[in-house]
Scaffold this motif. Structure first.
Motif, PDB file in Angstrom:
ATOM      1  N   VAL A  66      -3.592  -0.296   0.337  1.00 11.24           N
ATOM      2  CA  VAL A  66      -2.341  -1.016   0.525  1.00 11.24           C
ATOM      3  C   VAL A  66      -1.154  -0.069   0.380  1.00 11.24           C
ATOM      4  O   VAL A  66      -1.239   0.965  -0.275  1.00 11.24           O
ATOM      5  N   THR A  67      -0.068  -0.456   1.028  1.00 10.27           N
ATOM      6  CA  THR A  67       1.205   0.225   0.854  1.00 10.27           C
ATOM      7  C   THR A  67       2.100  -0.693   0.017  1.00 10.27           C
ATOM      8  O   THR A  67       2.247  -1.870   0.335  1.00 10.27           O
ATOM      9  N   THR A  68       2.678  -0.157  -1.053  1.00 10.72           N
ATOM     10  CA  THR A  68       3.509  -0.973  -1.936  1.00 10.72           C
ATOM     11  C   THR A  68       4.955  -0.982  -1.457  1.00 10.72           C
ATOM     12  O   THR A  68       5.426  -0.035  -0.832  1.00 10.72           O
ATOM     13  N   GLY A  69       5.645  -2.083  -1.780  1.00  9.03           N
ATOM     14  CA  GLY A  69       7.061  -2.210  -1.450  1.00  9.03           C
ATOM     15  C   GLY A  69       7.860  -2.533  -2.695  1.00  9.03           C
ATOM     16  O   GLY A  69       7.807  -1.811  -3.690  1.00  9.03           O
ATOM     17  N   LEU A  70       8.539  -3.669  -2.678  1.00 17.17           N
ATOM     18  CA  LEU A  70       9.412  -4.067  -3.773  1.00 17.17           C
ATOM     19  C   LEU A  70       8.598  -4.500  -4.995  1.00 17.17           C
ATOM     20  O   LEU A  70       7.601  -5.204  -4.875  1.00 17.17           O
ATOM     21  N   PHE A  71       9.010  -4.055  -6.175  1.00 12.09           N
ATOM     22  CA  PHE A  71       8.392  -4.455  -7.438  1.00 12.09           C
ATOM     23  C   PHE A  71       9.274  -5.468  -8.149  1.00 12.09           C
ATOM     24  O   PHE A  71      10.486  -5.280  -8.247  1.00 12.09           O
ATOM     25  N   ASP A  72       8.683  -6.537  -8.632  1.00 13.48           N
ATOM     26  CA  ASP A  72       9.375  -7.489  -9.493  1.00 13.48           C
ATOM     27  C   ASP A  72       8.891  -7.236 -10.913  1.00 13.48           C
ATOM     28  O   ASP A  72       7.850  -7.738 -11.328  1.00 13.48           O
ATOM     29  N   ASN A  73       9.643  -6.438 -11.657  1.00 15.29           N
ATOM     30  CA  ASN A  73       9.227  -6.060 -13.007  1.00 15.29           C
ATOM     31  C   ASN A  73       9.174  -7.255 -13.941  1.00 15.29           C
ATOM     32  O   ASN A  73       8.404  -7.267 -14.903  1.00 15.29           O
ATOM     33  N   SER A  74      10.009  -8.249 -13.671  1.00 19.39           N
ATOM     34  CA  SER A  74      10.047  -9.422 -14.544  1.00 19.39           C
ATOM     35  C   SER A  74       8.798 -10.277 -14.373  1.00 19.39           C
ATOM     36  O   SER A  74       8.215 -10.740 -15.352  1.00 19.39           O
ATOM     37  N   ALA A  75       8.371 -10.500 -13.126  1.00 21.96           N
ATOM     38  CA  ALA A  75       7.201 -11.340 -12.859  1.00 21.96           C
ATOM     39  C   ALA A  75       5.906 -10.545 -12.854  1.00 21.96           C
ATOM     40  O   ALA A  75       4.817 -11.129 -12.870  1.00 21.96           O
ATOM     41  N   GLY A  76       6.000  -9.213 -12.803  1.00 18.32           N
ATOM     42  CA  GLY A  76       4.790  -8.393 -12.779  1.00 18.32           C
ATOM     43  C   GLY A  76       4.068  -8.429 -11.461  1.00 18.32           C
ATOM     44  O   GLY A  76       2.834  -8.342 -11.413  1.00 18.32           O
ATOM     45  N   THR A  77       4.814  -8.544 -10.338  1.00 14.91           N
ATOM     46  CA  THR A  77       4.214  -8.579  -9.007  1.00 14.91           C
ATOM     47  C   THR A  77       4.818  -7.492  -8.131  1.00 14.91           C
ATOM     48  O   THR A  77       5.889  -6.959  -8.431  1.00 14.91           O
ATOM     49  N   VAL A  78       4.120  -7.193  -7.032  1.00 11.93           N
ATOM     50  CA  VAL A  78       4.561  -6.130  -6.142  1.00 11.93           C
ATOM     51  C   VAL A  78       4.272  -6.514  -4.694  1.00 11.93           C
ATOM     52  O   VAL A  78       3.250  -7.131  -4.387  1.00 11.93           O
ATOM     53  N   GLN A  79       5.183  -6.157  -3.807  1.00 11.08           N
ATOM     54  CA  GLN A  79       4.999  -6.377  -2.370  1.00 11.08           C
ATOM     55  C   GLN A  79       3.952  -5.399  -1.851  1.00 11.08           C
ATOM     56  O   GLN A  79       3.977  -4.209  -2.173  1.00 11.08           O
ATOM     57  N   VAL A  80       3.001  -5.899  -1.029  1.00 11.36           N
ATOM     58  CA  VAL A  80       1.960  -5.036  -0.471  1.00 11.36           C
ATOM     59  C   VAL A  80       1.730  -5.360   1.001  1.00 11.36           C
ATOM     60  O   VAL A  80       1.930  -6.492   1.443  1.00 11.36           O
ATOM     61  N   THR A  81       1.312  -4.352   1.734  1.00 13.27           N
ATOM     62  CA  THR A  81       0.814  -4.529   3.099  1.00 13.27           C
ATOM     63  C   THR A  81      -0.487  -3.764   3.211  1.00 13.27           C
ATOM     64  O   THR A  81      -0.642  -2.683   2.631  1.00 13.27           O
ATOM     65  N   GLY A  82      -1.459  -4.325   3.939  1.00 12.95           N
ATOM     66  CA  GLY A  82      -2.749  -3.678   4.113  1.00 12.95           C
ATOM     67  C   GLY A  82      -3.529  -4.348   5.223  1.00 12.95           C
ATOM     68  O   GLY A  82      -3.373  -5.557   5.465  1.00 12.95           O
ATOM     69  N   GLU A  83      -4.331  -3.589   5.900  1.00 10.71           N
ATOM     70  CA  GLU A  83      -5.088  -4.114   7.032  1.00 10.71           C
ATOM     71  C   GLU A  83      -6.053  -5.206   6.565  1.00 10.71           C
ATOM     72  O   GLU A  83      -6.874  -4.994   5.674  1.00 10.71           O
ATOM     73  N   GLY A  84      -5.932  -6.378   7.178  1.00 10.88           N
ATOM     74  CA  GLY A  84      -6.816  -7.484   6.849  1.00 10.88           C
ATOM     75  C   GLY A  84      -6.388  -8.289   5.637  1.00 10.88           C
ATOM     76  O   GLY A  84      -6.996  -9.324   5.330  1.00 10.88           O
ATOM     77  N   LEU A  85      -5.345  -7.849   4.948  1.00 13.54           N
ATOM     78  CA  LEU A  85      -4.887  -8.568   3.757  1.00 13.54           C
ATOM     79  C   LEU A  85      -4.085  -9.797   4.182  1.00 13.54           C
ATOM     80  O   LEU A  85      -3.228  -9.717   5.062  1.00 13.54           O
ATOM     81  N   ARG A  86      -4.357 -10.941   3.551  1.00 11.81           N
ATOM     82  CA  ARG A  86      -3.652 -12.168   3.920  1.00 11.81           C
ATOM     83  C   ARG A  86      -3.487 -13.067   2.688  1.00 11.81           C
ATOM     84  O   ARG A  86      -4.193 -12.908   1.684  1.00 11.81           O
ATOM     85  N   ALA A  87      -2.554 -13.996   2.809  1.00  7.80           N
ATOM     86  CA  ALA A  87      -2.283 -14.921   1.713  1.00  7.80           C
ATOM     87  C   ALA A  87      -3.504 -15.778   1.421  1.00  7.80           C
ATOM     88  O   ALA A  87      -4.233 -16.180   2.327  1.00  7.80           O
ATOM     89  N   GLY A  88      -3.725 -16.044   0.151  1.00  7.39           N
ATOM     90  CA  GLY A  88      -4.831 -16.891  -0.274  1.00  7.39           C
ATOM     91  C   GLY A  88      -6.083 -16.138  -0.674  1.00  7.39           C
ATOM     92  O   GLY A  88      -6.986 -16.717  -1.298  1.00  7.39           O
ATOM     93  N   GLN A  89      -6.172 -14.855  -0.317  1.00  8.88           N
ATOM     94  CA  GLN A  89      -7.338 -14.073  -0.724  1.00  8.88           C
ATOM     95  C   GLN A  89      -7.330 -13.846  -2.235  1.00  8.88           C
ATOM     96  O   GLN A  89      -6.275 -13.823  -2.869  1.00  8.88           O
ATOM     97  N   ASN A  90      -8.520 -13.653  -2.791  1.00  8.05           N
ATOM     98  CA  ASN A  90      -8.654 -13.339  -4.205  1.00  8.05           C
ATOM     99  C   ASN A  90      -8.702 -11.828  -4.407  1.00  8.05           C
ATOM    100  O   ASN A  90      -9.398 -11.120  -3.658  1.00  8.05           O
ATOM    101  N   VAL A  91      -7.976 -11.354  -5.409  1.00  3.20           N
ATOM    102  CA  VAL A  91      -8.036  -9.948  -5.783  1.00  3.20           C
ATOM    103  C   VAL A  91      -8.398  -9.861  -7.244  1.00  3.20           C
ATOM    104  O   VAL A  91      -8.098 -10.763  -8.047  1.00  3.20           O
ATOM    105  N   VAL A  92      -9.074  -8.787  -7.622  1.00  2.00           N
ATOM    106  CA  VAL A  92      -9.520  -8.578  -8.996  1.00  2.00           C
ATOM    107  C   VAL A  92      -8.386  -8.031  -9.846  1.00  2.00           C
ATOM    108  O   VAL A  92      -7.676  -7.115  -9.442  1.00  2.00           O
TER     109      VAL A  92
END
Length: 387
Positions: A357-383
């Motif tokens: 994945v390629t990272t984008g914007l980080f939300d330090n408060s929520a602990g999340t990060v913007q990502v893009t990656g081949e085949g990655l889509r909303a609703g998938q489970n990540v470890v």
């Protein structure tokens, strides 16, 4: 988590490792904290690190047990929507301004307001020798008696106050005029009659106090009923009734915050309300541990903040926002040996796949990060690491 099997040319037809090869459990993942402190990590032993892509399964119960013993994990969702870069700060919730009320009437103090009381423009702030001293809105102090024929900034704010209070209409009295006209005198007579002052048509320094507020919220009372008024002395202090959050921001972060930035204010009761940065200080102040600048924040819903004064709050300041993007928890990121990051996606069939994945914007408060990656889509489970 499943165990990673090491590929081999001698693997049997069923995809399992040859008898002489050992199934190596994945080493515990390391958390990636935030954009500003991300460092290169080696996530697995040996020179290979984490492969660019790969698929792996726990082929046997023993393999699953090995993986489970290696590290505790859980699953999180890939989400799609708006993501904001936020920094978490400590703040203080209170009211805008600190205004001393200077008395110019001679005599004995006969009535004072209570701390916490709010006095609207056009009402009496206090009484001296039984006569009220009225609050009027204006930034220029009442330094002289005002009467017909006079001009100046103090006259202009008197005209504006008289119109705002309804003692004259804009057609009768121009609120921008700095001339004390016949219409001004008539309106002053109306004011004096309404508050219980002698109707003279002129406004003396003993009859009113100009302050730059629509209403004054009393924060301290210095005078005493029965005591001498003391011309030129401070009888009480107050703030406006407008709510405000103040943040002492580390001076090194000044450039990352600007007026207009949106914020989320978390109140002492745990509830949150939105706000906006109204001003960022330009002069740093030295504290015990660092240099800070003052950041002022206006709550968008003042009623939601209650009435607490000088209350500690948490402020998440939004410095950048992106829309319609994919995001994952920061600690789902795995550093690749050759640089960059991957996430471990778990399919519906239980298969684990490493997706670069390629990272984008980080939300330090929520602990999340913007990502893009081949085949990655909303609703998938990540470890992600387990608790």
């Amino acid at each position: 988590m499943t165990a990673t099997q090491i590929p081999s040319e001698n693997a049997d037809a069923f995809g399992g490792p040859p008898p002489e090869e050992e199934v190596r459990p994945r080493r515990p993942r390391r958390r990636v904290r935030a954009a500003a402190i991300v460092v290169a990590l080696v996530a697995a032993g040996g020179a290979a690190g984490i492969a660019a892509t790969g698929t792996f399964d726990a082929k046997t119960k023993d393999d699953a047990a090995i993986a489970s013993a290696a590290t505790a994990t859980s699953l999180a969702k890939v989400t799609q929507g708006t993501l904001s870069a936020r920094t978490q700060q400590n703040g203080t919730l209170g009211y805008v301004g600190d205004h001393p009320v200077i008395n110019n009437a001679s005599g004995t103090v006969t009535k004072l307001p209570a701390v916490g009381e709010a006095i609207d423009q056009g009402k009496a702030l206090y009484w001296v020798s039984g006569k009220p001293v009225v609050l009027l809105k204006g930034s220029v102090p009442l330094y002289r008696d005002l009467s017909r024929g006079m001009e100046g900034a103090d006259v202009q704010q008197l005209n504006a106050a008289l119109v705002a209070l309804g003692y004259a209409t804009k057609d009768e009295l121009d609120p921008t005029s700095d001339y004390f006209s016949r219409a001004t005198r008539r309106a002053v007579l109306e004011l004096q009659d309404a508050v219980g002052l002698k109707e003279t048509g002129q406004l003396t320094t003993a009859e009113a106090v100009f302050l730059p507020v629509d209403a004054l919220r009393v924060t301290k009372v210095d005078g005493m009923v029965g005591g001498a008024a003391g011309s030129g002395g401070v009888l009480l202090r107050g703030s406006s009734t407008k709510r405000q959050v103040t943040v002492a921001l580390n001076a090194s972060q000044q450039a990352s915050v600007k007026a207009g930035d949106k914020v989320l204010i978390t109140l002492p009761n745990g509830k949150s309300t939105e706000g906006v940065v109204s001003a960022v200080g330009k002069v740093a102040t030295k504290t015990d541990q660092s240099m800070t600048v003052e950041v002022l924040i206006e709550p968008l819903d003042a009623k939601a903040t209650g009435e607490l004064d000088q209350a500690p709050v948490q402020v998440a300041i939004v410095s950048e926002t992106v829309n319609d993007v994919l995001s994952v928890p920061v600690d789902s990121l795995l550093a690749r040996a050759g640089g960059g990051y991957a996430v471990e996606v778990v399919g519906e069939d239980g298969k684990h796949t490493l997706v670069p994945v390629t990272t984008g914007l980080f939300d330090n408060s929520a602990g999340t990060v913007q990502v893009t990656g081949e085949g990655l889509r909303a609703g998938q489970n990540v470890v992600v690491p387990g608790s």
